[in-house]
Design a protein around this motif. Structure first.
Motif, mmCIF file in Angstrom:
data_model
loop_
_atom_site.group_PDB
_atom_site.id
_atom_site.type_symbol
_atom_site.label_atom_id
_atom_site.label_comp_id
_atom_site.label_asym_id
_atom_site.label_seq_id
_atom_site.Cartn_x
_atom_site.Cartn_y
_atom_site.Cartn_z
ATOM 1 N N ASP A 166 30.670 123.928 5.308
ATOM 2 C CA ASP A 166 31.656 124.973 5.095
ATOM 3 C C ASP A 166 32.431 124.785 3.790
ATOM 4 O O ASP A 166 33.307 125.584 3.458
ATOM 5 C CB ASP A 166 32.657 125.014 6.265
ATOM 6 C CG ASP A 166 32.009 125.512 7.549
ATOM 7 O OD1 ASP A 166 31.097 126.355 7.453
ATOM 8 O OD2 ASP A 166 32.405 125.054 8.637
ATOM 9 N N ASN A 167 32.116 123.721 3.066
ATOM 10 C CA ASN A 167 32.775 123.447 1.797
ATOM 11 C C ASN A 167 32.514 124.608 0.829
ATOM 12 O O ASN A 167 31.360 124.965 0.578
ATOM 13 C CB ASN A 167 32.236 122.134 1.216
ATOM 14 C CG ASN A 167 32.878 121.770 -0.104
ATOM 15 O OD1 ASN A 167 32.801 122.511 -1.074
ATOM 16 N ND2 ASN A 167 33.490 120.602 -0.148
ATOM 17 N N PRO A 168 33.563 125.242 0.263
ATOM 18 C CA PRO A 168 33.380 126.416 -0.609
ATOM 19 C C PRO A 168 32.486 126.134 -1.815
ATOM 20 O O PRO A 168 31.701 127.009 -2.223
ATOM 21 C CB PRO A 168 34.808 126.757 -1.044
ATOM 22 C CG PRO A 168 35.678 126.183 0.016
ATOM 23 C CD PRO A 168 34.989 124.937 0.478
ATOM 24 N N THR A 169 32.592 124.933 -2.398
ATOM 25 C CA THR A 169 31.771 124.587 -3.561
ATOM 26 C C THR A 169 30.297 124.563 -3.190
ATOM 27 O O THR A 169 29.440 125.093 -3.910
ATOM 28 C CB THR A 169 32.187 123.211 -4.119
ATOM 29 O OG1 THR A 169 33.564 123.252 -4.490
ATOM 30 C CG2 THR A 169 31.353 122.845 -5.338
ATOM 31 N N ILE A 170 29.991 123.960 -2.047
ATOM 32 C CA ILE A 170 28.603 123.869 -1.586
ATOM 33 C C ILE A 170 28.081 125.252 -1.205
ATOM 34 O O ILE A 170 26.957 125.635 -1.540
ATOM 35 C CB ILE A 170 28.485 122.892 -0.405
ATOM 36 C CG1 ILE A 170 28.908 121.482 -0.839
ATOM 37 C CG2 ILE A 170 27.060 122.864 0.138
ATOM 38 C CD1 ILE A 170 28.911 120.460 0.288
ATOM 39 N N LYS A 171 28.908 126.045 -0.503
ATOM 40 C CA LYS A 171 28.494 127.386 -0.080
ATOM 41 C C LYS A 171 28.187 128.273 -1.283
ATOM 42 O O LYS A 171 27.212 129.029 -1.271
ATOM 43 C CB LYS A 171 29.583 128.014 0.793
ATOM 44 C CG LYS A 171 29.721 127.377 2.174
ATOM 45 C CD LYS A 171 30.833 128.007 2.986
ATOM 46 C CE LYS A 171 30.474 129.410 3.419
ATOM 47 N NZ LYS A 171 31.489 129.976 4.338
ATOM 48 N N ASN A 172 29.006 128.170 -2.319
ATOM 49 C CA ASN A 172 28.783 128.978 -3.519
ATOM 50 C C ASN A 172 27.489 128.574 -4.224
ATOM 51 O O ASN A 172 26.715 129.426 -4.676
ATOM 52 C CB ASN A 172 29.967 128.825 -4.470
ATOM 53 C CG ASN A 172 29.793 129.656 -5.729
ATOM 54 O OD1 ASN A 172 29.759 130.881 -5.687
ATOM 55 N ND2 ASN A 172 29.658 128.982 -6.868
ATOM 56 N N PHE A 173 27.238 127.269 -4.282
ATOM 57 C CA PHE A 173 26.000 126.770 -4.892
ATOM 58 C C PHE A 173 24.781 127.290 -4.135
ATOM 59 O O PHE A 173 23.813 127.768 -4.736
ATOM 60 C CB PHE A 173 26.012 125.242 -4.905
ATOM 61 C CG PHE A 173 24.662 124.627 -5.153
ATOM 62 C CD1 PHE A 173 24.050 124.714 -6.400
ATOM 63 C CD2 PHE A 173 24.000 123.954 -4.138
ATOM 64 C CE1 PHE A 173 22.804 124.148 -6.633
ATOM 65 C CE2 PHE A 173 22.753 123.375 -4.362
ATOM 66 C CZ PHE A 173 22.162 123.479 -5.608
ATOM 67 N N ILE A 174 24.824 127.200 -2.810
ATOM 68 C CA ILE A 174 23.692 127.628 -1.988
ATOM 69 C C ILE A 174 23.436 129.126 -2.150
ATOM 70 O O ILE A 174 22.287 129.563 -2.319
ATOM 71 C CB ILE A 174 23.942 127.278 -0.506
ATOM 72 C CG1 ILE A 174 23.958 125.760 -0.317
ATOM 73 C CG2 ILE A 174 22.884 127.916 0.395
ATOM 74 C CD1 ILE A 174 24.453 125.313 1.040
#
Length: 269
Positions: A166-174
């Motif tokens: 749910d980390n925003p940085t990871i979600k944006n990357f994905i």
């Protein structure tokens, strides 16, 4: 190293790289860390005390075999046999027959996707009903495609990347990766992405000068990327915990996202 040019790898794992020189960095964990973590998890969490090793005969497989075996035996475990095979081999029945005769609790098998899938299939054909442990290269759709249900339950170590985070940085990357490439990113893509951003940050702070970039990279502490927090030690090696994952219902599922075996707190499953 002699030309004083920064070399930054997002995928190199051999322990010898630690002594490569002052201009060489990597944000991918060393086999010393991954192999040790899997040995601790196998011995202390899975409670496997006697196992066999089946590994690909190259720098990758041999390096993981050595680290895992040494750590497992130091913990009190016993390695009943260590068998190797050449990369691109297709028949592992001789090695599996020898392994079966030693009656291990499980089999640790670091290698490449195609061969590992064939090993699982041939073990099933030979009615070798032992659990398998492996390493990061196991996390490849090729394994699931070729091994089908025979990959179910395999447990393996890997650098951190949680595609369900749910980390925003990871979600944006994905989301960005999926839009561009029409598929999910994997652990290698995540580390490549972080590597580029870490280098960009070092250049931003130090300019286009090798020595200044090097100085800035050594100063990196807890860089918050899509592959977790990144810091570097005195050898330019990344300081990171390891993730432990398994195959469940045909998917790669995290068991422990950040397994820090150095704390001695192994009962985390």
């Amino acid at each position: 190293e002699s030309a004083k040019i920064i070399l930054f790898s997002p995928a190199s794992s051999n322990p010898k790289i630690s002594n490569g020189g002052d201009y060489i960095f990597r944000n991918w964990i060393s086999d010393l860390v991954e192999g040790s973590a899997m040995a601790h998890y196998t011995y202390n969490v899975l409670k496997q005390k006697k196992l066999a090793i089946l590994f690909v005969n190259n720098e990758y497989g041999g390096g993981l075999k050595d680290v895992f075996k040494n750590t497992f035996e130091q913990l009190g475990g016993k390695v009943t046999i260590a068998e190797s095979y050449e990369q691109d081999a297709t028949d592992f029945r001789t090695q599996l027959t020898k392994i079966k005769a030693t009656s291990p609790d499980s089999i640790y098998s670091p290698g490449h996707p195609k061969e590992m899938a064939l090993i699982l299939n041939q073990a099933k054909e030979m009615k070798i009903g032992l659990p398998f442990e492996s390493a990061v290269a196991f996390e490849d759709p090729v394994v699931l495609e070729l091994a089908k249900g025979n990959a179910e339950g395999v447990i393996y170590s890997t650098p951190f990347f949680d595609i369900s985070s749910d980390n925003p940085t990871i979600k944006n990357f994905i989301e960005t990766f999926r839009n561009k490439y029409k598929r999910d990113p994997g652990v290698f893509a995540a580390h490549g992405y972080d590597a580029f951003n870490i280098i960009a940050l070092a250049i931003q702070k130090g300019g286009y000068d090798s020595d200044k970039i090097k100085e800035q990279l050594y100063k990196v502490k807890d860089f918050d990327g899509v592959s977790g927090k990144t810091s570097f030690d005195q050898n330019g090696d990344v300081i990171k915990a390891v993730s432990i994952k398994t195959v469940k219902k045909g998917k790669f599922i995290p068991l422990v996202n950040n397994y820090d075996f150095s704390t001695g707190n192994d009962n985390v499953r």
